[in-house]
Design a protein around this motif. Structure first.
Motif, PDB file in Angstrom:
ATOM      1  N   ASN B  84     -77.421  43.927  56.826  1.00  0.00           N
ATOM      2  CA  ASN B  84     -78.309  44.307  57.922  1.00  0.00           C
ATOM      3  C   ASN B  84     -78.384  45.822  58.097  1.00  0.00           C
ATOM      4  OD1 ASN B  84     -79.358  41.940  59.803  1.00  0.00           O
ATOM      5  ND2 ASN B  84     -77.467  41.300  58.833  1.00  0.00           N
ATOM      6  N   LEU B  85     -77.232  46.476  58.051  1.00  0.00           N
ATOM      7  CA  LEU B  85     -77.219  47.939  58.199  1.00  0.00           C
ATOM      8  C   LEU B  85     -78.022  48.587  57.084  1.00  0.00           C
ATOM      9  CD1 LEU B  85     -73.466  48.376  59.174  1.00  0.00           C
ATOM     10  CD2 LEU B  85     -75.450  48.753  60.678  1.00  0.00           C
ATOM     11  N   SER B  86     -77.950  47.973  55.901  1.00  0.00           N
ATOM     12  CA  SER B  86     -78.679  48.511  54.756  1.00  0.00           C
ATOM     13  C   SER B  86     -80.194  48.440  54.988  1.00  0.00           C
ATOM     14  CB  SER B  86     -78.281  47.728  53.507  1.00  0.00           C
ATOM     15  OG  SER B  86     -78.997  48.187  52.389  1.00  0.00           O
ATOM     16  N   ASP B  87     -80.652  47.391  55.661  1.00  0.00           N
ATOM     17  CA  ASP B  87     -82.082  47.322  56.002  1.00  0.00           C
ATOM     18  C   ASP B  87     -82.462  48.438  56.970  1.00  0.00           C
ATOM     19  OD1 ASP B  87     -83.081  45.173  54.449  1.00  0.00           O
ATOM     20  OD2 ASP B  87     -82.218  43.720  55.830  1.00  0.00           O
ATOM     21  N   LEU B  88     -81.580  48.743  57.910  1.00  0.00           N
ATOM     22  CA  LEU B  88     -81.848  49.886  58.803  1.00  0.00           C
ATOM     23  C   LEU B  88     -81.892  51.179  57.990  1.00  0.00           C
ATOM     24  CD1 LEU B  88     -79.635  49.243  61.988  1.00  0.00           C
ATOM     25  CD2 LEU B  88     -82.039  48.640  61.610  1.00  0.00           C
ATOM     26  N   ALA B  89     -80.935  51.325  57.054  1.00  0.00           N
ATOM     27  CA  ALA B  89     -80.895  52.521  56.209  1.00  0.00           C
ATOM     28  C   ALA B  89     -82.198  52.683  55.440  1.00  0.00           C
ATOM     29  CB  ALA B  89     -79.710  52.451  55.245  1.00  0.00           C
ATOM     30  N   ALA B  90     -82.714  51.565  54.918  1.00  0.00           N
ATOM     31  CA  ALA B  90     -83.933  51.611  54.103  1.00  0.00           C
ATOM     32  C   ALA B  90     -85.162  51.979  54.930  1.00  0.00           C
ATOM     33  CB  ALA B  90     -84.154  50.265  53.415  1.00  0.00           C
ATOM     34  N   MET B  91     -85.068  51.895  56.253  1.00  0.00           N
ATOM     35  CA  MET B  91     -86.155  52.331  57.123  1.00  0.00           C
ATOM     36  C   MET B  91     -85.926  53.759  57.612  1.00  0.00           C
ATOM     37  SD  MET B  91     -88.019  49.659  57.058  1.00  0.00           S
ATOM     38  CE  MET B  91     -89.294  49.893  58.308  1.00  0.00           C
ATOM     39  N   GLY B  92     -84.762  54.336  57.280  1.00  0.00           N
ATOM     40  CA  GLY B  92     -84.430  55.674  57.772  1.00  0.00           C
ATOM     41  C   GLY B  92     -83.914  55.660  59.196  1.00  0.00           C
ATOM     42  N   ALA B  93     -83.458  54.506  59.657  1.00  0.00           N
ATOM     43  CA  ALA B  93     -83.081  54.360  61.070  1.00  0.00           C
ATOM     44  C   ALA B  93     -81.604  54.636  61.322  1.00  0.00           C
ATOM     45  CB  ALA B  93     -83.417  52.956  61.556  1.00  0.00           C
ATOM     46  N   PRO B 153     -87.190  58.637  64.762  1.00  0.00           N
ATOM     47  CA  PRO B 153     -88.196  59.444  65.455  1.00  0.00           C
ATOM     48  C   PRO B 153     -89.569  58.812  65.232  1.00  0.00           C
ATOM     49  CG  PRO B 153     -86.668  60.851  64.272  1.00  0.00           C
ATOM     50  CD  PRO B 153     -86.347  59.441  63.870  1.00  0.00           C
ATOM     51  N   ARG B 154     -90.352  58.774  66.300  1.00  0.00           N
ATOM     52  CA  ARG B 154     -91.628  58.073  66.294  1.00  0.00           C
ATOM     53  C   ARG B 154     -92.456  58.334  65.036  1.00  0.00           C
ATOM     54  NH1 ARG B 154     -95.228  56.736  71.465  1.00  0.00           N
ATOM     55  NH2 ARG B 154     -97.012  55.904  70.365  1.00  0.00           N
ATOM     56  N   GLY B 155     -92.888  57.266  64.380  1.00  0.00           N
ATOM     57  CA  GLY B 155     -93.775  57.372  63.224  1.00  0.00           C
ATOM     58  C   GLY B 155     -93.096  57.722  61.920  1.00  0.00           C
ATOM     59  N   SER B 156     -91.770  57.895  61.908  1.00  0.00           N
ATOM     60  CA  SER B 156     -91.138  58.363  60.668  1.00  0.00           C
ATOM     61  C   SER B 156     -90.381  57.286  59.900  1.00  0.00           C
ATOM     62  CB  SER B 156     -90.222  59.551  60.961  1.00  0.00           C
ATOM     63  OG  SER B 156     -89.073  59.114  61.652  1.00  0.00           O
ATOM     64  N   ALA B 157     -90.534  56.017  60.252  1.00  0.00           N
ATOM     65  CA  ALA B 157     -89.853  54.955  59.496  1.00  0.00           C
ATOM     66  C   ALA B 157     -90.319  54.964  58.042  1.00  0.00           C
ATOM     67  CB  ALA B 157     -90.135  53.592  60.133  1.00  0.00           C
ATOM     68  N   LEU B 158     -89.381  54.715  57.123  1.00  0.00           N
ATOM     69  CA  LEU B 158     -89.678  54.690  55.676  1.00  0.00           C
ATOM     70  C   LEU B 158     -90.222  53.327  55.290  1.00  0.00           C
ATOM     71  CD1 LEU B 158     -86.344  56.312  54.460  1.00  0.00           C
ATOM     72  CD2 LEU B 158     -88.586  57.434  54.490  1.00  0.00           C
ATOM     73  N   ARG B 159     -91.473  53.272  54.883  1.00  0.00           N
ATOM     74  CA  ARG B 159     -92.096  51.989  54.563  1.00  0.00           C
ATOM     75  C   ARG B 159     -92.124  51.748  53.059  1.00  0.00           C
ATOM     76  NH1 ARG B 159     -96.904  51.264  58.906  1.00  0.00           N
ATOM     77  NH2 ARG B 159     -95.798  52.158  60.663  1.00  0.00           N
ATOM     78  N   ARG B 160     -92.107  50.497  52.693  1.00  0.00           N
ATOM     79  CA  ARG B 160     -92.219  50.127  51.280  1.00  0.00           C
ATOM     80  C   ARG B 160     -93.577  50.505  50.708  1.00  0.00           C
ATOM     81  NH1 ARG B 160     -90.000  43.864  51.119  1.00  0.00           N
ATOM     82  NH2 ARG B 160     -87.896  44.348  51.850  1.00  0.00           N
ATOM     83  N   SER B 161     -94.539  50.612  51.570  1.00  0.00           N
ATOM     84  CA  SER B 161     -95.928  50.730  51.129  1.00  0.00           C
ATOM     85  C   SER B 161     -96.368  52.163  50.879  1.00  0.00           C
ATOM     86  CB  SER B 161     -96.835  50.114  52.192  1.00  0.00           C
ATOM     87  OG  SER B 161     -96.612  50.764  53.438  1.00  0.00           O
ATOM     88  N   PRO B 193     -73.444  50.937  53.339  1.00  0.00           N
ATOM     89  CA  PRO B 193     -74.862  51.059  53.690  1.00  0.00           C
ATOM     90  C   PRO B 193     -75.230  52.540  53.736  1.00  0.00           C
ATOM     91  CG  PRO B 193     -73.561  50.525  55.642  1.00  0.00           C
ATOM     92  CD  PRO B 193     -72.610  50.489  54.470  1.00  0.00           C
ATOM     93  N   ARG B 194     -76.356  52.897  53.127  1.00  0.00           N
ATOM     94  CA  ARG B 194     -76.692  54.318  52.952  1.00  0.00           C
ATOM     95  C   ARG B 194     -77.419  54.883  54.162  1.00  0.00           C
ATOM     96  NH1 ARG B 194     -73.053  55.863  49.360  1.00  0.00           N
ATOM     97  NH2 ARG B 194     -73.212  54.725  47.377  1.00  0.00           N
ATOM     98  N   LEU B 195     -76.754  54.805  55.312  1.00  0.00           N
ATOM     99  CA  LEU B 195     -77.397  55.162  56.577  1.00  0.00           C
ATOM    100  C   LEU B 195     -77.734  56.643  56.666  1.00  0.00           C
ATOM    101  CD1 LEU B 195     -75.207  52.787  58.707  1.00  0.00           C
ATOM    102  CD2 LEU B 195     -77.714  52.735  58.644  1.00  0.00           C
ATOM    103  N   ALA B 196     -76.772  57.501  56.337  1.00  0.00           N
ATOM    104  CA  ALA B 196     -77.031  58.943  56.450  1.00  0.00           C
ATOM    105  C   ALA B 196     -78.108  59.352  55.446  1.00  0.00           C
ATOM    106  CB  ALA B 196     -75.741  59.724  56.211  1.00  0.00           C
ATOM    107  N   ALA B 197     -78.046  58.784  54.243  1.00  0.00           N
ATOM    108  CA  ALA B 197     -79.052  59.107  53.224  1.00  0.00           C
ATOM    109  C   ALA B 197     -80.444  58.675  53.683  1.00  0.00           C
ATOM    110  CB  ALA B 197     -78.689  58.448  51.896  1.00  0.00           C
ATOM    111  N   GLY B 198     -80.540  57.474  54.263  1.00  0.00           N
ATOM    112  CA  GLY B 198     -81.832  56.989  54.750  1.00  0.00           C
ATOM    113  C   GLY B 198     -82.396  57.884  55.846  1.00  0.00           C
ATOM    114  N   GLN B 199     -81.524  58.299  56.760  1.00  0.00           N
ATOM    115  CA  GLN B 199     -81.991  59.181  57.838  1.00  0.00           C
ATOM    116  C   GLN B 199     -82.436  60.540  57.294  1.00  0.00           C
ATOM    117  OE1 GLN B 199     -79.132  58.981  61.302  1.00  0.00           O
ATOM    118  NE2 GLN B 199     -78.488  57.139  60.225  1.00  0.00           N
ATOM    119  N   ALA B 200     -81.706  61.039  56.300  1.00  0.00           N
ATOM    120  CA  ALA B 200     -82.098  62.314  55.686  1.00  0.00           C
ATOM    121  C   ALA B 200     -83.450  62.164  54.972  1.00  0.00           C
ATOM    122  CB  ALA B 200     -81.016  62.786  54.709  1.00  0.00           C
ATOM    123  N   LEU B 201     -83.633  61.036  54.307  1.00  0.00           N
ATOM    124  CA  LEU B 201     -84.913  60.766  53.624  1.00  0.00           C
ATOM    125  C   LEU B 201     -86.073  60.738  54.621  1.00  0.00           C
ATOM    126  CD1 LEU B 201     -84.632  57.873  51.011  1.00  0.00           C
ATOM    127  CD2 LEU B 201     -85.605  60.157  50.647  1.00  0.00           C
TER     128      LEU B 201
END
Lengths: 321, 321
Positions: B84-93, B153-161, B193-201
């Protein structure tokens, strides 16, 4: 014709694609609080500014929470969603969106899944609460875990712990119908989650503790009393019941008192108001639903029941099991 | 001594009380984004102002996602939370809080539940993601449904698309370890889970599509490619693997290529960056984790695999089942 196709034959990804399609037909419009719905690693919600987020999780397991010989798949799905929406109502929250985690035996007919999910979606659509994600997993039995999200103006969530001695104890609607249907083995009715009433309560200054009736009146009054550090007193004669309830109970061989006090899943709101906050009639108008005063809070602990045919008082240390 | 006590003997309410206690010891401090935690009809979260809310649900079922003859209860719990945390990481959350819905057979030893829940809580605590609610239900098998909440931050989620033709395809860390352990029937490691990396991305301007590797490299590259409307090309020789991986695979009788390309649950991030966004070395510094360039995106559909010992290309219409 999908009637006899099993989820194993359909496959996980096609099943997910179908659930997406059902969700799109239940929620044809884009929802302004959903920035990203089904299909990514996670959903993105945009709660109203200045609001707190309210989150509740509830599971429904075949054989424990629902039985297909007692109710249709659609009714089971509707009731599972209502249980979650009712928790949002009890916090005074407006629904935002929900996720659904399904486990399904490989041999589950797709038609049954369709009934369940469309039941869930029907209640969700009525509440304006779109499906934004979820999970499908193989399992030994059917279960649905729903996590519902809502929002309340910051700091205004209705807590169980806000009751005080001398508060009046009020309840919405009428109790006992769900318990009687379960007793008879034919579950057909689907309670209405008291969302508008909960939101109206959260805006009222004299409203205090609130809980939804899922475990049963005495049990849930006990939860409220314990969280608030007071004793709850309930007058059986005042507990609102559907028209003709006693007669229907006699016909079924059930005790009306048992079902009113102990039967769960009414999903009405039990709440307390300060002495000067207005009577049941004023509250009924304000909340847009029938409200009945059934007792009060006082110093002490546990739940006292007045006018019961046997002692139903519950002491402070009481537990379900 | 609780070693042989079953959840039925303990009872639902005492089990919930214990889970609350375990959660309090895992999260001794009040969390500033949790206004109300376990114990009411719902939890109340207060996400940072100007942030979007990210929500993901994932289930882990005994016999499907974990087996107690392959791993300890604590490892199974940790892996469920990491998924689950990894899914958050993949969104940059950034994680906020989570809920846990458990189903348990009546005969489940409390000690086993303790292992699972403490495993879940250990990873949650490492990520600063407190338990705020949940549900315990009787069921025919052990399952854990986790719903994790985070914010971006609003609008900055990392999307697959968000991938585009000519983007470089990058991956964090090394792949294959989880698959090899499952192959051997001894699951001991718990991915980070790559949380810090996702947030940096999510803060980087040239970063594009992102997905976490849960289904396997080729499968997940396929998800990313389909969502972005492009074709993904992966060079097998460049896929990062743990030191000594080929030798360990040979010793176990497994194909290293199978495990690298098809093995799931690495929980590394696969993401695309624009041509000018910097190479792997610069990205490694920026994300605080080893980053490797493994291919690119191009016009088309599906996934192409270069240098494989057999054709592993996946066409556009491909499905898991």
């Amino acid at each position: 014709v999908t009637r006899r196709v099993t989820v194993k034959e359909l496959g996980e990804f096609e099943l997910i694609a179908r659930i997406e399609r059902w969700a799109r037909s239940a929620f044809p419009a884009r929802h302004r609080h959903v920035a990203l719905g089904i299909g990514d690693d996670a959903a993105v919600l945009r709660p109203p500014g200045g609001h707190d987020l309210v989150v509740t999780t509830d599971a429904a397991v075949e054989g424990v929470h629902f039985r297909f010989d007692h109710e249709s798949a659609a009714t089971a799905g509707r009731r599972a969603m209502v249980a979650n929406l009712s928790d949002l109502a009890a916090m005074g929250a407006r629904p935002l969106a929900f996720t659904l985690a399904l486990t399904l035996p490989a041999e589950t007919p797709v038609e049954r899944v369709r009934g369940l999910v469309r039941g869930v979606l029907r209640e969700a659509a009525a509440a304006g609460c779109p499906l934004v994600g979820g999970n499908v997993a193989r399992g030994g039995e059917i279960s649905m875990s729903i996590t519902a999200h809502g929002s309340v103006p910051r700091g205004s969530a209705l807590r169980r712990s806000a009751g005080r001695a001398r508060d009046h104890l009020m309840v919405t609607g009428a109790l006992g119908r769900s318990a009687l249907e379960r007793y008879r083995g034919r579950v057909r009715s689907v309670p209405v989650p008291r969302l508008a009433a909960g939101q109206a309560l959260a805006r009222m200054s004299g409203a205090q503790a609130c809980i939804d009736l899922s475990d049963g009146l005495v049990a849930d009054a006990g939860h409220l009393a314990r969280a608030s550090g007071v004793r709850a007193v309930i007058d059986v004669a005042r507990v609102p019941r559907p028209r003709g309830f006693e007669r229907a109970c006699r016909a079924a061989g059930a005790s009306a008192e048992d079902l009113l006090l102990g039967g769960g899943e009414d999903f009405e709101l039990l709440f307390s108001v300060r002495p000067g906050a207005g009577g049941a009639a004023a509250l009924s108008r304000r909340l847009g639903v029938e409200v009945t005063e059934i007792g009060w809070l006082e110093p002490g602990a546990g739940v006292g029941v007045l006018g019961a045919s046997q002692n139903r008082d519950v002491e402070a240390g009481w537990r379900h099991f």
